[in-house]
Scaffold this active site. Structure first.
Site, PDB file in Angstrom:
ATOM      1  N   GLU A 129      27.560  61.770  57.990  1.00  0.00           N
ATOM      2  CA  GLU A 129      26.611  62.493  58.256  1.00  0.00           C
ATOM      3  C   GLU A 129      25.320  62.295  57.906  1.00  0.00           C
ATOM      4  OE1 GLU A 129      25.675  66.021  55.151  1.00  0.00           O
ATOM      5  OE2 GLU A 129      27.102  64.463  54.336  1.00  0.00           O
TER       6      GLU A 129
ATOM      7  N   ASP B 185      29.377  49.137  43.233  1.00  0.00           N
ATOM      8  CA  ASP B 185      28.400  48.981  44.184  1.00  0.00           C
ATOM      9  C   ASP B 185      26.891  49.570  43.583  1.00  0.00           C
ATOM     10  OD1 ASP B 185      26.434  46.603  44.363  1.00  0.00           O
ATOM     11  OD2 ASP B 185      26.811  46.940  46.856  1.00  0.00           O
TER      12      ASP B 185
END
Length: 289
Positions: free
Chosen positions: A89, A133
């Site tokens: 997306e 992360d």
């Protein structure tokens, strides 16, 4: 590479909108469905790009949450000469790291960012997944109406995310992630769990408020510094921020709140707490990838 196409011409690559150690993200056109998408193209020189790209796609395919960027398609070059890529997306807006290059954000904007990301972390943690992360460049932004229910801050890049043992709240201990946002247990290469993501988010929110990293310096200096001192949280931010950020960045993982608790606390803040503007020195920093 602006004229490169993938999937026999279905995806036409445009400009680069993001880059990392193993891949580049392009704005692209899906000619079959007539829509703009984002294509994460793994570099052929990245030996484990095929494996990580496939792992990321499969992991995200099973997740459904408004704070996550949806994966729409993928292709692996493990059995062909073509590149490995993910089709995702397209989020119209800069990442949080790009916004911070212009300085700190208003307190209420940071509250909304923390609320969105904390709710997303609560969801993926419930699925037994660690992101590992959390950093500004992995948080995408878009313009939304705060009352619409649409998330304005979305978590992306699950390239090093891993499933963990929910019973023991641990995953394989490895020093992996971005040095400036590592938790103390990550910096030591010890066992990690959901509190690791909370610590990293705390550092991201602190940087968003002050415009400066809590642990600057080289990768080694940054990683080692948090083993010897907590991040400095200015009193000028106000008692609400001081209390929450201190708990999120507690040295011991057991002393940190859960993502759900962080989200609930942000939801209770009706208006941003008045605080003195925090001024920092130095120019924009360069993201460590």
């Amino acid at each position: 590479m602006s004229t490169q196409s993938l999937a026999d011409g279905r995806y036409l690559l445009g400009s680069v909108v993001g880059t990392g150690g193993m891949a580049e993200v392009y704005r692209a056109r899906d000619t079959r469905l007539g829509r703009d998408v984002a294509v994460k193209l793994f570099r052929s020189a990245a030996a484990d790009g095929v494996s990580r790209g496939s792992d990321e796609a499969r992991l995200l395919a099973g997740l459904h949450h408004p704070g996550l960027v949806r994966v729409l398609d993928m292709d692996s070059s493990s059995t062909s000469s073509g590149p490995t890529y993910l089709v995702m997306e397209l989020i119209e807006g800069p990442d949080l790291g790009a916004l911070l290059a212009d300085g700190p954000l208003p307190s209420d904007a940071v509250r909304l960012a923390g609320w969105d990301v904390a709710r997303t972390l609560a969801y993926i943690h419930q699925q037994g997944i660690l992101h590992r992360d959390i950093k500004p460049s992995n948080i995408l932004t878009r313009t939304t109406d705060p009352d619409s229910g649409v998330f304005g801050y979305l978590l992306t890049d699950f390239g090093i995310a891993r499933f963990y043992d929910a019973a023991r709240q641990t995953a394989t201990g490895q020093t992996i992630g971005t040095a400036a946002y590592l938790s103390p247990e990550q910096a030591r290469g010890g066992a990690i769990g959901t509190p690791t993501d909370i610590y990293s988010l705390g550092l991201v929110l602190l940087e968003s408020l002050t415009g400066a990293r809590a642990f600057p310096g080289t990768s080694l200096e940054s990683a080692v510094a948090r083993l010897h001192r907590p991040p400095e949280i200015p009193a000028a931010l106000g008692s609400n921020w001081q209390s929450l950020l201190s708990r999120m960045t507690a040295a011991h993982p057991d002393d940190r709140p859960t993502a759900g608790a962080v989200a609930a606390e942000f939801a209770q803040w009706q208006t941003p707490e008045p605080h003195t503007e925090v001024f920092t020195t130095g120019g924009p920093h360069t993201e460590v990838l």
